[in-house]
Enzyme design. Structure first.
Site, PDB file in Angstrom:
ATOM      1  N   HIS A   1      81.867  11.281 -29.888  1.00 39.01           N
ATOM      2  CA  HIS A   1      81.875  10.630 -27.933  1.00 39.01           C
ATOM      3  C   HIS A   1      81.125  11.208 -27.399  1.00 39.01           C
ATOM      4  O   HIS A   1      79.598  11.669 -26.843  1.00 39.01           O
ATOM      5  CB  HIS A   1      82.663   9.279 -28.182  1.00 39.01           C
ATOM      6  CG  HIS A   1      83.432   7.977 -28.371  1.00 39.01           C
ATOM      7  ND1 HIS A   1      82.203   7.831 -29.009  1.00 39.01           N
ATOM      8  CD2 HIS A   1      84.056   9.125 -29.582  1.00 39.01           C
ATOM      9  CE1 HIS A   1      83.225   6.962 -29.915  1.00 39.01           C
ATOM     10  NE2 HIS A   1      84.316   7.829 -30.280  1.00 39.01           N
ATOM     11  N   ASP A   2      81.774  12.488 -26.441  1.00 37.44           N
ATOM     12  CA  ASP A   2      81.558  12.804 -25.810  1.00 37.44           C
ATOM     13  C   ASP A   2      80.481  14.460 -25.718  1.00 37.44           C
ATOM     14  O   ASP A   2      80.364  14.864 -24.699  1.00 37.44           O
ATOM     15  CB  ASP A   2      83.402  13.499 -25.046  1.00 37.44           C
ATOM     16  CG  ASP A   2      83.991  12.472 -24.456  1.00 37.44           C
ATOM     17  OD1 ASP A   2      84.136  11.206 -24.875  1.00 37.44           O
ATOM     18  OD2 ASP A   2      85.189  12.956 -24.665  1.00 37.44           O
TER      19      ASP A   2
END
Ligand code: BDR
Ligand code: CA
Length: 313
Positions: A243-244
């Site tokens: 995700h990040d």
């Protein structure tokens, strides 16, 4: 072009760790003014410690790490040890950090930096619940106009939710904070689950991290080995979503991503859909656009970039 000045606001988290490593490996693209820790995946004492562990793993112990808010604005903290493990960084065995935590509170650092640096030259990169950013905006409303851009991981439209059927974790944990941030008027780019669920660490991609042959490559491979078990079981996917790192990769090469400039509102009232990002992807309301909501990624290009940059550390 001069590197972009950024503040990474984070709750590490294995995927936060990879996002930070990518930033620290890319000085020509990003000047990391500071890393501000917030409670999220695990409680604050662990996220601020993990942020420093990651800086030392990257051999960047001079990076400034600040401790921030230990609880959401109006709710009890919800954590995600079921995904990230007890420490938040389960997987590799990494030494406790020896670099210091800065004395200043994260929120004060965010406010001071935005007031000191030239207007429109500092980008905020939130990778966790938005408590620190919202607190800064509440305490110092003048900073909103000085933010170059907020590029954040959070929310979902087509993928709906991961912590509840309707909400993504970062927004769900502090929906009141998210509401403040999405209404602040600064340019916002959002990496929702719609895109991060396309950034999957498949076995060959994890092999490529391991094949870097450095402590960083090995640690990243072990981190994803650990947290992929959760997503594989839940979604039946081929690997864990990173995700990040979509946030920091976007700052290096925005052409890897496509999305739409739309209206995004945050649900704070309903028990059932608390923290939902109500994204007007199809333009069915006349509510004004307040965010660029990313929907697609060149995943091969993203992983090639990540592997190439991590190999530098
Ligand atoms: C987000 O929640 C956290 O578990 C991850 O670090 C990421 O920021 C994904 O929903
Ligand atoms: Ca995170």
């Amino acid at each position: 072009m001069a590197p972009r000045k950024i503040i990474i606001d984070t709750d590490p988290g294995q995927d936060d760790a990879v996002a930070i490593l990518l930033a620290l490996a890319s000085p020509e693209d990003m000047d990391v003014l500071g890393i501000t820790a917030v409670a999220g995946n695990v409680p604050l004492p662990l996220t601020e410690k993990n942020a420093r562990i990651v800086c030392e793993l990257a051999s960047k112990p001079d990076t400034k790490v600040f401790s921030g808010c230990d609880a959401p604005l109006a709710r009890k903290l919800v954590t995600a040890e079921h995904v990230h493990g007890k420490t938040g960084l389960d997987g590799p065995t990494l030494p406790d950090p020896t670099m210091p935590l800065q004395d200043q509170h994260a929120v004060d650092f965010i406010i001071d930096t935005l007031r000191t640096e030239a207007p429109g030259t500092v980008t905020l990169c939130p990778l966790g619940p938005l408590t620190n950013i919202a607190t800064a905006l509440e305490r110092a409303p003048d900073i909103a106009d000085r933010i170059q851009e907020i590029v954040l991981m959070g929310g979902a439209y087509f993928e709906v939710g991961n912590i509840t059927p309707a909400a993504e974790f970062n927004i769900y944990v502090d929906p009141e904070a998210a509401k403040i941030v999405f209404a602040c008027g600064a340019p916002i780019t959002v990496m929702p689950l719609d895109v991060t669920h396309k950034a999957l660490v498949t076995p060959p991609r994890n092999d490529a991290f391991r094949a870097i042959g450095t402590p960083v490559g090995e640690a990243v491979a072990e981190m994803t080995d650990f947290f992929e078990r959760f997503d594989k079981e839940k979604y039946g996917s081929d690997g864990a979503p990173l995700h990040d790192p979509c946030v920091t990769a976007y700052l290096i090469n925005p052409d890897l991503f496509t999305g739409r400039h739309i209206n995004v509102e945050i649900e704070t009232a309903s028990d059932l859909t608390l923290g939902m990002t109500v994204a007007d992807w199809w333009g069915v309301t006349d509510r004004p656009a307040n965010a660029t909501f990313i929907g697609d990624i060149d995943a091969d290009g993203f992983f090639a970039l990540l592997t190439e940059r991590l190999a530098r550390l």
